[in-house]
Enzyme design. Sequence first.
Site: not given
Length: 298
Positions: A62, A98, A167, A211, A270
């Site tokens: 994170r 990732r 991101h 979002d 992002e």
Amino acid sequence: MATFQVVTEQHGELSCWRISSDHAELLIAQQGAQILSYQRLGEPPLLWLSDQAIFRQGKSVRAGVPVCWPWFGNLQRNPTAVQAMYRGEQAPAHGLARTRDWQLLGIEEAGEGLRIELQLPEAQGQLPGWPHKVELKLVVQLGNDLGLTLTSRNTGSTPVTISQALHSYLAVSDVRQARVEGVEGLGYIETLADWEQRQQQGALTFTGETDRIYLGTPNTLSIVDPQWNRRINLTSSGSRSAVIWNPWTDRARELPDMADDGWQRMLCIETANVWDDVVTLQPGASHSLGFRVGCEVI
């Protein structure tokens, strides 16, 4: 001529490189080629690293800039052409790149900064459930600004369709005081309201969980942060879409790798190829998705 130092570090289960130049310091993990932190000397960080980040193999950290590839988000929310590329059963969120180990190809001086190049060898047909051949490279440019360029080149004999995102978790003093400029008048997908299509009125400010997928985005989006007296400028290339995300209070409490108040100090913008902006690569074709992030005093 730039001078630099590279130190190998272990953070939990992850091998990382700490790269220091005359201007800035960068921490990058081998897993996912993920930038974990970036800070210009003597200034607050530009990228956010969670105080409760978990450094575990197979789990994205994170922090910083996870590389979402060859799809973004929930695969089932992607266009059919992107879904059809995957032959596996359980599709992990944000793709496969990732959580795989990347190879560091080299670090070299480039003008007043550094150029760092990494690649994902498994993308050449060895990714589980994704049997396509793509040469995937990430170039990081470290200087007064931070630049990332993710290049996909189809080395196979059939077309490949991907969605993707860099991101980036950007550091802010308090997201409740910040605003995003450059989105005025844009259409966006409100994922928190059954994926409705809406239009942005004015600059974007934050009063709750956010979002959104913004469409037809300009090259530069800016975060104005009056408390730190700075404007973060994020200039993208190879992209017509951007995702803006902040989990706010309830969602942050559900995340084991974020402090309950961690949402106040971060904002994700992002740089992406998503929704109607996905990329189809014909055999031999390539596409580069990139951004440069820097800041100025206001």
